[in-house]
Design a protein around this motif. Structure first.
Motif, PDB file in Angstrom:
ATOM      1  N   ASP A 132      13.123  28.526  63.762  1.00  0.00           N
ATOM      2  CA  ASP A 132      14.394  27.426  63.243  1.00  0.00           C
ATOM      3  C   ASP A 132      14.604  26.362  63.513  1.00  0.00           C
ATOM      4  O   ASP A 132      13.463  25.692  64.766  1.00  0.00           O
ATOM      5  N   TRP A 137      20.847  29.290  70.658  1.00  0.00           N
ATOM      6  CA  TRP A 137      21.563  27.266  70.132  1.00  0.00           C
ATOM      7  C   TRP A 137      21.352  27.252  71.806  1.00  0.00           C
ATOM      8  O   TRP A 137      20.452  25.940  72.711  1.00  0.00           O
ATOM      9  N   PHE A 150      21.083  37.687  63.323  1.00  0.00           N
ATOM     10  CA  PHE A 150      21.483  35.961  62.401  1.00  0.00           C
ATOM     11  C   PHE A 150      23.159  36.281  63.127  1.00  0.00           C
ATOM     12  O   PHE A 150      23.839  37.585  62.775  1.00  0.00           O
ATOM     13  N   ASN A 164      18.457  31.024  52.882  1.00  0.00           N
ATOM     14  CA  ASN A 164      18.267  29.532  53.682  1.00  0.00           C
ATOM     15  C   ASN A 164      18.219  28.289  52.795  1.00  0.00           C
ATOM     16  O   ASN A 164      18.597  27.458  52.840  1.00  0.00           O
ATOM     17  N   GLU A 169      21.488  34.023  67.395  1.00  0.00           N
ATOM     18  CA  GLU A 169      20.822  32.598  67.160  1.00  0.00           C
ATOM     19  C   GLU A 169      21.423  31.510  67.949  1.00  0.00           C
ATOM     20  O   GLU A 169      21.230  31.338  68.362  1.00  0.00           O
ATOM     21  N   TYR A 222      10.672  34.186  63.837  1.00  0.00           N
ATOM     22  CA  TYR A 222      11.627  33.872  63.023  1.00  0.00           C
ATOM     23  C   TYR A 222      11.112  32.260  63.115  1.00  0.00           C
ATOM     24  O   TYR A 222      11.359  31.816  64.613  1.00  0.00           O
ATOM     25  N   PHE A 251      15.799  28.084  59.016  1.00  0.00           N
ATOM     26  CA  PHE A 251      15.290  28.890  59.741  1.00  0.00           C
ATOM     27  C   PHE A 251      14.049  29.681  58.398  1.00  0.00           C
ATOM     28  O   PHE A 251      14.201  29.596  57.274  1.00  0.00           O
ATOM     29  N   SER A 271      21.287  24.023  60.368  1.00  0.00           N
ATOM     30  CA  SER A 271      20.058  24.456  60.948  1.00  0.00           C
ATOM     31  C   SER A 271      18.927  25.429  59.569  1.00  0.00           C
ATOM     32  O   SER A 271      20.713  25.947  58.758  1.00  0.00           O
TER      33      SER A 271
END
Length: 372
Positions: free
Chosen positions: A257, A201, A235, A81, A197, A255, A60, A58
């Motif tokens: 993603d 999903w 997160f 990230n 997070e 955010y 973000f 992933s």
């Protein structure tokens, strides 16, 4: 104070129920937020749980909260990230990434200009946008909890403002629309107020597979997940959160993603916590009130950034300034705050209606702008 216990995944996910809803084509704005038609009710299945658990990648990018120290924490999180994404792709970040690129030196050097992070920049030339309202309180309407985000998106996509992205995507037509929305009821772990997070999903996976005809995958669809007042989000296994009730962990207001599911492929979404709190809200007075304009300003921030950098930092980010490294076009125009931490955004018309929302960075003007 919020409960920071980590979810185990299975107990929370299996108990989650998703109420999928779609807008009736052509209804008015008030109906869009208060008279949503519920098509079906879906319980998160083992397939959703497995899909979330199986995600290996992933990417973000967070919007910093307007509180002391959050900007620095957000920058570090976004840089981490970028490093993690590079490692997954089998490469390392170039140490010269923060140095000016030769293409920016003629005839002048503008340290805020953004550049491609990959040969083929990760941008979105067209997309259907879907609102997903999570845990709408009983006897409360979408309008009371979040204002009218879908109405704002409709205005944005019909305005000249959205065409500021043309310089990055290479498209000049009206390619962004608002499609079927959804609502979701999700049981948070042990009576706490944190959603993680990986749980988001699972929710977006459940929405998509409930009706693939309405909810697609790939870069042609963007999901906007709205969290109600009082819900924090973090997160997994980190202290980087949206948490107005815990300043030590509070880093971001929202955010965007990108995740890659094994079964349904790439999914793009933004996470939109409750924005009517000092540290994320817009300074008052504003034309539509604090709730509406605060929600819309942050939604605009994440929508523009998803379009211009859906796989951070492989779209357009700043690679010419140490202070702005990996900043996206909305980060660079995130305004100063008042003494309460509320953003001092401008007021201007979007599709003929006044909004108080932030501007976006334009390479064409070498400045923040509200037009192409």
């Amino acid at each position: 104070m919020r409960n920071r216990q980590k979810t185990t995944g299975s107990a929370a996910l299996v108990s989650a129920t998703i109420l999928v809803a779609a807008l009736i084509s052509g209804v008015g704005r008030a109906q869009q937020t208060e008279e949503t038609v519920v098509r079906n009710h879906i319980t998160v299945t083992q397939a959703d749980l497995d899909a979330a658990a199986a995600i290996r990648y992933s990417s973000f990018h967070v919007m910093a909260a307007g509180i002391p120290g959050a900007k620095e924490k957000a920058r570090a999180l976004n840089e981490e990230n970028a490093r993690r994404a590079a490692e997954f792709e089998g490469r390392t970040l170039e140490p010269e990434a923060a140095k000016p690129k030769a293409t920016l030196l003629q005839p002048y050097f503008y340290p805020a200009d953004v550049v491609k992070g990959a040969a083929k920049a990760a941008t979105v030339a067209s997309a259907v946008n879907h609102a997903v309202y999570i845990n709408l309180p009983s006897k409360t309407t979408v309008a009371q909890e979040w204002g009218d985000p879908e109405g704002f998106l409709n205005d944005l996509f019909k305005s000249t403002f959205i065409h500021l992205t043309d310089q990055y995507t290479g498209s000049t037509t009206d390619n962004y629309t608002v499609g079927a929305n959804a609502s979701a009821t999700y049981a948070l772990y042990a009576g706490g107020n944190v959603i993680y997070e990986h749980e988001l999903w699972a929710i977006v996976h459940g929405v998509i597979i409930s009706n693939p005809k309405d909810y697609g995958t790939g870069t042609g669809h963007i999901y906007h997940l709205f969290l109600p007042n009082g819900t924090d989000t973090c997160f997994d296994e980190t202290a980087e959160c949206y948490s107005p009730d815990n300043f030590d962990d509070w880093v971001f207001c929202a955010y965007h993603d990108e995740v890659q599911f094994k079964d349904i492929g790439t999914v793009l979404f933004t996470v939109q916590p409750y924005q009517n709190v000092d540290g994320c809200a817009v300074h008052q007075p504003s034309p539509n009130g604090k709730l509406v304009d605060s929600t819309d300003s942050v939604l605009g921030h994440e929508t523009f950034e998803t379009i211009t950098d859906w796989d951070p930092p492989n779209g357009y980010t700043n690679q010419t300034s140490l202070d702005l490294q990996f900043a996206e076009i909305a980060d660079e125009c995130q305004p100063l705050t008042d003494d309460n931490g509320d953003f001092l955004v401008p007021t201007f018309k979007i599709n003929g209606k006044k909004y108080a929302v932030q501007l976006m960075y334009s390479n064409n003007y070498h400045a923040c702008a509200a037009q192409p």
